[in-house]
Design a protein around this motif. Structure first.
Motif, PDB file in Angstrom:
ATOM      1  N   GLY A 183      -4.258  -4.709  -8.611  1.00 17.27           N
ATOM      2  CA  GLY A 183      -3.397  -5.145  -7.531  1.00 17.27           C
ATOM      3  C   GLY A 183      -4.099  -6.155  -6.643  1.00 17.27           C
TER       4      GLY A 183
ATOM      5  N   THR B  44       7.525  -1.676 -11.970  1.00 14.66           N
ATOM      6  CA  THR B  44       7.369  -1.721 -10.514  1.00 14.66           C
ATOM      7  C   THR B  44       7.769  -0.410  -9.853  1.00 14.66           C
ATOM      8  OG1 THR B  44       9.614  -2.561 -10.120  1.00 14.66           O
ATOM      9  CG2 THR B  44       7.836  -4.208 -10.457  1.00 14.66           C
TER      10      THR B  44
ATOM     11  N   THR C 110       2.444  -5.355 -11.006  1.00 13.69           N
ATOM     12  CA  THR C 110       1.452  -4.472 -10.384  1.00 13.69           C
ATOM     13  C   THR C 110       1.607  -4.455  -8.863  1.00 13.69           C
ATOM     14  OG1 THR C 110      -0.107  -4.857 -12.192  1.00 13.69           O
ATOM     15  CG2 THR C 110      -1.011  -4.024 -10.116  1.00 13.69           C
ATOM     16  N   LEU C 111       1.890  -5.627  -8.275  1.00 15.13           N
ATOM     17  CA  LEU C 111       2.084  -5.678  -6.823  1.00 15.13           C
ATOM     18  C   LEU C 111       3.286  -4.826  -6.416  1.00 15.13           C
ATOM     19  CD1 LEU C 111       1.418  -9.447  -5.970  1.00 15.13           C
ATOM     20  CD2 LEU C 111      -0.188  -7.542  -6.080  1.00 15.13           C
TER      21      LEU C 111
ATOM     22  N   ILE D 211      -5.919  -8.741 -11.214  1.00 14.21           N
ATOM     23  CA  ILE D 211      -4.806  -8.339 -10.345  1.00 14.21           C
ATOM     24  C   ILE D 211      -3.856  -7.409 -11.098  1.00 14.21           C
ATOM     25  CG2 ILE D 211      -2.812  -9.189  -9.045  1.00 14.21           C
ATOM     26  CD1 ILE D 211      -4.489 -11.776  -8.556  1.00 14.21           C
ATOM     27  N   ASN D 212      -3.647  -7.676 -12.389  1.00 19.39           N
ATOM     28  CA  ASN D 212      -2.813  -6.784 -13.199  1.00 19.39           C
ATOM     29  C   ASN D 212      -3.323  -5.349 -13.164  1.00 19.39           C
ATOM     30  OD1 ASN D 212      -1.280  -8.946 -13.940  1.00 19.39           O
ATOM     31  ND2 ASN D 212      -1.971  -9.028 -16.062  1.00 19.39           N
TER      32      ASN D 212
ATOM     33  N   ALA E 234      -1.787  -9.084  -0.836  1.00 21.02           N
ATOM     34  CA  ALA E 234      -0.785  -9.346  -1.866  1.00 21.02           C
ATOM     35  C   ALA E 234       0.159 -10.479  -1.472  1.00 21.02           C
ATOM     36  CB  ALA E 234       0.000  -8.073  -2.153  1.00 21.02           C
TER      37      ALA E 234
END
Length: 389
Positions: free
Chosen positions: A279, A357, A313-314, A275-276, A284
């Motif tokens: 994403g 972000t 990341t999100l 996910i890092n 999400a």
């Protein structure tokens, strides 16, 4: 002209008649043979003469062998029976004589010799006996799981099943072949398994994700599937699906066993790492709680840091709010002087995460860091992160 046609027809028909008569002769001799050793001699003769349309003979011979095999006692006769079984299933397999599929499967179940089992499994794949495909899959599943009671025998049987599944080319064989490629076998069996995998699925993602989601598989198997898909060339969205399946499983429950709990943590950290990088796409929002738990209830500091990276990341407003909440909590600890070295590493990670972000909502939380008596170094990186937004 008619005379030429008649001569041509006769020239074709006579050899066929002779061949039929010859096969009938050997069939009669075989039926009259008393011992397995004698029967083997006639089977060898038919095989060596490469007689056409001999599949009926081979199927008949196999039927008789299966019927008489339980009564065979002497070592010489047992050896002859094994050799004859191999010859017969090879011929039936090479000729793709699917009508004999059930007979060949009975050989797998009846004979104890691993080479006989292996060649019979291969023959089933050559025949494409689809009704027996689930049995071949289960043979490999069982061999993968049981391990080397007798290493040589186990490897021969596994190789036969793998080769059969390569011939079937059916996706249902993917998971057991995948685990064989990563199992207890020697290199030659693993090599066969790795060469078979592309024949069963051009893209392994669907099968690997199914392993992660299916409760029937062990923690080790799920972790292997997750790591494999992470390193594969499949589309990023498939890696994300696998990661979501991994983090979901990782927080789906707990285990009283420290070993299993450790493996669950490894699955979570691997999923967080994916996910890092990639994403979580449209899903999400559905995993924010899992990421929060990985920060709040992490088994180790590394999982916490992975969770911070995943939120970063999100980069959604909700993700920034989580990072901001953690930051405010550490600010309060600093103000109360209950701060420790682990907290300092976390605040650094949170500052970097907020900055990365590129979400304007992060400004408030970075400014809050500057209002606390942090070290000069931490305030410096907070100011840099703020300037970069």
């Amino acid at each position: 002209m008619k005379r030429l046609i008649i001569i041509a027809l006769v020239s074709v028909t006579i050899p066929a008649l002779f061949a039929d008569e010859e096969l009938d002769f050997y069939t009669e001799q075989f039926n009259n043979a008393v011992t397995v050793l004698e029967q083997l001699g006639f089977v060898k003769t038919v095989v060596n003469q490469n007689m056409s349309d001999a599949d009926g003979f081979y199927a008949m011979a196999l039927d008789r062998l299966l019927f008489e095999y339980p009564a065979v006692k002497s070592a010489q006769e047992r050896q002859a029976a094994d050799e004859m079984a191999i010859l017969l299933v090879q011929q039936l397999g090479n000729d793709q004589y699917a009508d004999a599929g059930q007979k060949v499967w009975r050989v797998v179940k009846t004979f104890s010799n691993a080479m006989v089992k292996s060649e019979s499994l291969i023959a089933l794949g050559q025949m494409n006996a689809t009704d027996l495909l689930p049995h071949v899959v289960q043979i490999l599943v069982d061999t993968n799981t049981k391990g080397p009671v007798n290493r040589t025998s186990g490897e021969r049987i596994a190789y036969g099943a793998i080769t059969a599944l390569a011939n079937y080319k059916d996706p249902s064989g993917y998971a057991p072949v995948f685990f064989a490629a990563n199992g207890w076998y020697q290199l030659w069996v693993k090599k066969a398994a790795n060469e078979t995998l592309p024949l069963l699925a051009e893209d392994p993602a669907e099968h690997l994700i199914a392993i992660i989601q299916d409760a029937a598989y062990t923690y080790d198997q799920k972790l292997l599937a997750l790591k494999t898909i992470e390193q594969s060339s499949t589309a990023d969205e498939n890696k994300v699906k696998a990661a979501i399946a991994g983090i979901t499983f990782g927080w789906a429950g707990s285990s009283p066993s420290p070993d299993l709990q450790y493996k669950r943590v490894q699955i979570r950290k691997t999923a967080l790492g994916i996910i890092n990088t990639y994403g979580a796409g449209d899903d999400a929002a559905s995993i924010l709680n899992y990421l929060n738990w990985s920060y709040r209830y992490a088994a180790d500091e590394e999982e916490q840091l992975y969770a911070i990276g995943a939120f970063s990341t999100l980069a959604s407003d909700e993700a920034v709010q989580y990072l901001g909440t953690y930051t405010i909590e550490l600010n309060d600890k600093k103000a109360r002087r209950t701060f420790n070295a682990t907290d300092e590493r976390r605040i650094r990670a949170l500052i970097a995460g907020l900055g990365n972000t590129q979400n304007q909502n992060a400004k408030l939380y970075l400014q809050a860091v500057l209002s606390v008596q942090w070290t000069h170094q931490i305030q410096k990186i907070a100011q840099q992160a703020l300037n970069n937004l």
